[in-house]
Structures are given as structure tokens and as C-alpha cells.
Design a protein around this motif. Structure first.
Motif, PDB file in Angstrom:
ATOM      1  N   THR A  28       0.862  -1.191   0.000  1.00  0.00           N
ATOM      2  CA  THR A  28       0.000   0.000   0.000  1.00  0.00           C
ATOM      3  C   THR A  28       0.896   1.238   0.000  1.00  0.00           C
ATOM      4  O   THR A  28       2.074   1.156   0.372  1.00  0.00           O
ATOM      5  CB  THR A  28      -0.897   0.026   1.250  1.00  0.00           C
ATOM      6  OG1 THR A  28      -0.070   0.199   2.406  1.00  0.00           O
ATOM      7  CG2 THR A  28      -1.720  -1.250   1.373  1.00  0.00           C
ATOM      8  N   GLN A  31       2.848   1.753   3.086  1.00  0.00           N
ATOM      9  CA  GLN A  31       3.975   0.846   3.335  1.00  0.00           C
ATOM     10  C   GLN A  31       5.218   1.223   2.531  1.00  0.00           C
ATOM     11  O   GLN A  31       6.272   0.624   2.718  1.00  0.00           O
ATOM     12  CB  GLN A  31       3.572  -0.602   3.000  1.00  0.00           C
ATOM     13  CG  GLN A  31       2.513  -1.153   3.923  1.00  0.00           C
ATOM     14  CD  GLN A  31       1.973  -2.491   3.435  1.00  0.00           C
ATOM     15  OE1 GLN A  31       1.725  -2.683   2.237  1.00  0.00           O
ATOM     16  NE2 GLN A  31       1.791  -3.414   4.358  1.00  0.00           N
ATOM     17  N   THR A  98       0.834  -6.720   6.368  1.00  0.00           N
ATOM     18  CA  THR A  98      -0.398  -7.350   6.841  1.00  0.00           C
ATOM     19  C   THR A  98      -0.112  -8.835   7.068  1.00  0.00           C
ATOM     20  O   THR A  98       0.887  -9.371   6.559  1.00  0.00           O
ATOM     21  CB  THR A  98      -1.517  -7.215   5.791  1.00  0.00           C
ATOM     22  OG1 THR A  98      -1.145  -7.976   4.632  1.00  0.00           O
ATOM     23  CG2 THR A  98      -1.788  -5.761   5.426  1.00  0.00           C
ATOM     24  N   GLU A 100      -1.428 -11.351   5.653  1.00  0.00           N
ATOM     25  CA  GLU A 100      -1.354 -12.025   4.353  1.00  0.00           C
ATOM     26  C   GLU A 100       0.001 -11.768   3.689  1.00  0.00           C
ATOM     27  O   GLU A 100       0.612 -12.673   3.103  1.00  0.00           O
ATOM     28  CB  GLU A 100      -2.484 -11.554   3.428  1.00  0.00           C
ATOM     29  CG  GLU A 100      -3.873 -11.924   3.888  1.00  0.00           C
ATOM     30  CD  GLU A 100      -4.425 -10.987   4.967  1.00  0.00           C
ATOM     31  OE1 GLU A 100      -3.912  -9.846   5.124  1.00  0.00           O
ATOM     32  OE2 GLU A 100      -5.362 -11.399   5.671  1.00  0.00           O
ATOM     33  N   GLN A 101       0.472 -10.522   3.762  1.00  0.00           N
ATOM     34  CA  GLN A 101       1.775 -10.182   3.195  1.00  0.00           C
ATOM     35  C   GLN A 101       2.898 -10.900   3.959  1.00  0.00           C
ATOM     36  O   GLN A 101       3.868 -11.357   3.356  1.00  0.00           O
ATOM     37  CB  GLN A 101       2.004  -8.672   3.236  1.00  0.00           C
ATOM     38  CG  GLN A 101       1.126  -7.895   2.283  1.00  0.00           C
ATOM     39  CD  GLN A 101       1.194  -6.406   2.543  1.00  0.00           C
ATOM     40  OE1 GLN A 101       1.220  -5.963   3.695  1.00  0.00           O
ATOM     41  NE2 GLN A 101       1.215  -5.619   1.472  1.00  0.00           N
ATOM     42  N   GLN A 102       2.754 -11.004   5.269  1.00  0.00           N
ATOM     43  CA  GLN A 102       3.760 -11.705   6.065  1.00  0.00           C
ATOM     44  C   GLN A 102       3.850 -13.169   5.641  1.00  0.00           C
ATOM     45  O   GLN A 102       4.944 -13.722   5.515  1.00  0.00           O
ATOM     46  CB  GLN A 102       3.442 -11.606   7.558  1.00  0.00           C
ATOM     47  CG  GLN A 102       3.666 -10.225   8.124  1.00  0.00           C
ATOM     48  CD  GLN A 102       3.229 -10.107   9.571  1.00  0.00           C
ATOM     49  OE1 GLN A 102       2.548 -10.974  10.121  1.00  0.00           O
ATOM     50  NE2 GLN A 102       3.617  -8.995  10.205  1.00  0.00           N
TER      51      GLN A 102
END
Length: 128
Positions: A28, A31, A98, A100-102
């Protein structure tokens, strides 16, 4: 291939891998600052910086055994400091992702981004 060409090729490969990671993470705008700090810290050091002042074999041979041990411990401490800096950068960036990103980052880091298991010696932790 001369060292300068090799260094250039490695830098290009690193940039490509970072671009792929960024695209996969779908960061995003909020980020972006964390990404910029992460990528700056993850840049491969220049050849001279990575190895420090190079001591040729003849010079090394002139050292006493205790001096050689000191030299090796100094280099080890320098490598450890670089590893800590990169580890801290990964942790700071990871904290901005997030869940999900992690997960995506975890999966990529553990497989070296190519579907195989990796580790620090095999480009693990996203260090490409």
C-alpha cells in the motif's frame, strides 16, 4: 567475466528480485516508506565494503598467529554486524506488513523465492 561485470550482473539480479517481491506483496502507499528503508538496508555492499581492506597473502603470512586470530575475529565481527543490520531491517519491514503479506514473505524467504528451501547461505530471508 571481470569483477566489475560480475558486480553489475549481481546488482541487476538483486534489483529484479526486489521488484518481484514488491509486486507480489502488493504494498500500500502507507507501506512505501518501510519498503524504501528495507531495500536500502538490503542492498548488497560494494565489493570493497563487503570484504573490507583486502590483505594480500604475503602480508597475511607476515602476521604472527595471535595477529591472524585477531584479524579473523575482526572480520567475523564485521560480518556479524552486517547480518544484524539486515536482520533488523527485515524485522522492521515485516512488522509493517499485513498478515497475508507476512505469509507471502515467509513462504518466499523459506523457499528462496524459487520453490526450494533456502537459508541465509542460500538467499533466505528475502536477501537477494
Amino acid at each position: 567475466m571481470d569483477p566489475a561485470q560480475r558486480q553489475q550482473r549481481m546488482a541487476e539480479h538483486h534489483a529484479k528480485r526486489q521488484a518481484e517481491l514488491k509486486a507480489q506483496l502488493k504494498l500500500t502507499p502507507a507501506q512505501e516508506g518501510a519498503w524504501n528503508a528495507y531495500t536500502a538496508a538490503m542492498q548488497p555492499p560494494a565489493n570493497a565494503q563487503r570484504r573490507g581492506p583486502r590483505m594480500d597473502r604475503a602480508e597475511f603470512d607476515k602476521l604472527t598467529t595471535p595477529q591472524r586470530i585477531d584479524r579473523m575475529q575482526q572480520r567475523s565481527a564485521e560480518r556479524q554486524a552486517q547480518m544484524k543490520q539486515r536482520g533488523d531491517a527485515v524485522k522492521a519491514f515485516y512488522a509493517q506488513l499485513t498478515p497475508e503479506q507476512q505469509k507471502l514473505y515467509d513462504d518466499r524467504a523459506m523457499r528462496g523465492g524459487k520453490g526450494k528451501r533456502g537459508g541465509p547461505g542460500h538467499h533466505g530471508m528475502g536477501w537477494r
